[in-house]
Design a protein around this motif. Structure first.
Motif, PDB file in Angstrom:
ATOM      1  N   GLY A   1       0.795  -1.041  -0.046  1.00 49.35           N
ATOM      2  CA  GLY A   1       0.062  -0.061   0.020  1.00 49.35           C
ATOM      3  C   GLY A   1       0.978   1.143  -0.076  1.00 49.35           C
ATOM      4  N   GLU A   2       2.115   1.033  -0.051  1.00 45.86           N
ATOM      5  CA  GLU A   2       3.041   2.209   0.246  1.00 45.86           C
ATOM      6  C   GLU A   2       3.235   2.705  -1.152  1.00 45.86           C
ATOM      7  OE1 GLU A   2       5.534   3.070   2.956  1.00 45.86           O
ATOM      8  OE2 GLU A   2       4.174   1.779   3.985  1.00 45.86           O
ATOM      9  N   ALA A   3       3.426   3.972  -1.322  1.00 45.06           N
ATOM     10  CA  ALA A   3       3.853   4.715  -2.541  1.00 45.06           C
ATOM     11  C   ALA A   3       5.016   3.804  -3.287  1.00 45.06           C
ATOM     12  CB  ALA A   3       4.379   5.973  -2.457  1.00 45.06           C
ATOM     13  N   THR A   4       4.714   3.543  -4.429  1.00 47.16           N
ATOM     14  CA  THR A   4       5.841   2.859  -5.382  1.00 47.16           C
ATOM     15  C   THR A   4       7.269   3.276  -5.124  1.00 47.16           C
ATOM     16  OG1 THR A   4       3.853   1.976  -6.909  1.00 47.16           O
ATOM     17  CG2 THR A   4       6.128   1.712  -7.628  1.00 47.16           C
ATOM     18  N   ALA A   5       7.063   4.679  -5.542  1.00 45.91           N
ATOM     19  CA  ALA A   5       8.546   5.201  -5.266  1.00 45.91           C
ATOM     20  C   ALA A   5       9.430   5.003  -4.100  1.00 45.91           C
ATOM     21  CB  ALA A   5       8.290   6.711  -5.434  1.00 45.91           C
ATOM     22  N   ASN A   6       8.524   4.787  -2.730  1.00 45.47           N
ATOM     23  CA  ASN A   6       9.144   4.510  -1.865  1.00 45.47           C
ATOM     24  C   ASN A   6       9.739   3.088  -1.437  1.00 45.47           C
ATOM     25  OD1 ASN A   6       8.634   7.081  -0.944  1.00 45.47           O
ATOM     26  ND2 ASN A   6       6.751   6.409   0.323  1.00 45.47           N
ATOM     27  N   VAL A   7       9.150   2.037  -2.128  1.00 43.93           N
ATOM     28  CA  VAL A   7       9.426   0.669  -1.991  1.00 43.93           C
ATOM     29  C   VAL A   7      10.141   0.108  -3.134  1.00 43.93           C
ATOM     30  CG1 VAL A   7       8.292  -1.507  -1.663  1.00 43.93           C
ATOM     31  CG2 VAL A   7       7.473   0.436  -0.375  1.00 43.93           C
ATOM     32  N   ALA A   8       9.703   0.465  -4.484  1.00 36.92           N
ATOM     33  CA  ALA A   8      10.119  -0.038  -5.637  1.00 36.92           C
ATOM     34  C   ALA A   8      11.551  -0.212  -5.751  1.00 36.92           C
ATOM     35  CB  ALA A   8       9.341   0.452  -6.832  1.00 36.92           C
ATOM     36  N   PRO A   9      12.225   0.883  -5.700  1.00 30.92           N
ATOM     37  CA  PRO A   9      13.699   0.814  -5.674  1.00 30.92           C
ATOM     38  C   PRO A   9      14.455  -0.603  -4.986  1.00 30.92           C
ATOM     39  CG  PRO A   9      13.035   3.279  -5.399  1.00 30.92           C
ATOM     40  CD  PRO A   9      11.957   2.228  -5.051  1.00 30.92           C
ATOM     41  N   SER A  10      13.971  -0.553  -3.849  1.00 32.14           N
ATOM     42  CA  SER A  10      14.749  -1.694  -3.090  1.00 32.14           C
ATOM     43  C   SER A  10      14.352  -3.055  -3.464  1.00 32.14           C
ATOM     44  CB  SER A  10      14.304  -1.605  -1.697  1.00 32.14           C
ATOM     45  OG  SER A  10      12.901  -1.528  -1.356  1.00 32.14           O
ATOM     46  N   LEU A  11      13.106  -3.177  -4.243  1.00 35.71           N
ATOM     47  CA  LEU A  11      12.581  -4.577  -4.798  1.00 35.71           C
ATOM     48  C   LEU A  11      13.038  -4.836  -6.172  1.00 35.71           C
ATOM     49  CD1 LEU A  11       8.854  -4.402  -3.394  1.00 35.71           C
ATOM     50  CD2 LEU A  11      11.079  -5.478  -2.400  1.00 35.71           C
ATOM     51  N   SER A  12      13.233  -3.648  -7.170  1.00 41.31           N
ATOM     52  CA  SER A  12      13.418  -3.752  -8.549  1.00 41.31           C
ATOM     53  C   SER A  12      14.967  -4.519  -8.649  1.00 41.31           C
ATOM     54  CB  SER A  12      13.337  -2.586  -9.294  1.00 41.31           C
ATOM     55  OG  SER A  12      14.088  -1.455  -8.882  1.00 41.31           O
ATOM     56  N   THR A  13      15.642  -4.272  -7.434  1.00 45.18           N
ATOM     57  CA  THR A  13      17.058  -4.733  -7.783  1.00 45.18           C
ATOM     58  C   THR A  13      17.189  -6.222  -7.069  1.00 45.18           C
ATOM     59  OG1 THR A  13      17.838  -3.830  -5.649  1.00 45.18           O
ATOM     60  CG2 THR A  13      18.102  -2.448  -7.705  1.00 45.18           C
ATOM     61  N   SER A  14      16.281  -6.669  -6.658  1.00 47.66           N
ATOM     62  CA  SER A  14      16.251  -7.952  -6.007  1.00 47.66           C
ATOM     63  C   SER A  14      15.856  -9.069  -7.077  1.00 47.66           C
ATOM     64  CB  SER A  14      15.454  -8.059  -4.811  1.00 47.66           C
ATOM     65  OG  SER A  14      15.758  -7.173  -3.903  1.00 47.66           O
TER      66      SER A  14
END
Length: 128
Positions: A84-97
């Motif tokens: 439910g977080e803003a994608t900008a806050n969470v996506a960077p840490s997930l997109s590199t995994s």
């Protein structure tokens, strides 16, 4: 034998909705309501995919992912995060995994089912 999906969210209504939907799609579904129980179930059952919320009590989704990746038994299990977080806050840490994707809440079940199917096909844990 059906593919197994572990659904993890501290909101029981989301867990029940996803469990019912995924079972109708033919998956066997395990459920957990926090990251700590999710880690125990993942180690015991080695599901084909974990669908997990980011914000949860005890161990949040990002910390749970870190723990999953540090264990040889669970390091290859793909994880689909619900946030439910803003994608900008969470996506960077997930997109590199590796073996990780995310979808924003509220969830469209058709999109979720398609992504679950794609991740299980793309990242078979039997290849370990």
């Amino acid at each position: 034998m059906p593919q197994t999906v572990l659904v993890v969210d501290d909101d029981s209504s989301i867990v029940h909705l996803l469990k019912e939907d995924l079972e109708m799609e033919g998956y066997s579904v395990l459920e957990a309501y926090d990251g700590q129980v999710a880690l125990q179930l993942a180690k015991k059952h080695k599901p084909n995919l974990i669908v997990m919320d980011v914000n949860m009590p005890l161990i949040n989704g990002l910390k749970a992912l870190e723990n999953l990746r540090s264990s040889p038994d669970t390091m290859r299990i793909p994880v689909l995060f619900l946030t439910g977080e803003a994608t900008a806050n969470v996506a960077p840490s997930l997109s590199t995994s590796p073996r990780v994707a995310h979808v924003k809440k509220p969830i469209d079940l058709d999109d979720l089912n398609s992504l679950v199917r794609q991740m299980i096909e793309k990242y078979p844990i039997e290849a370990v």
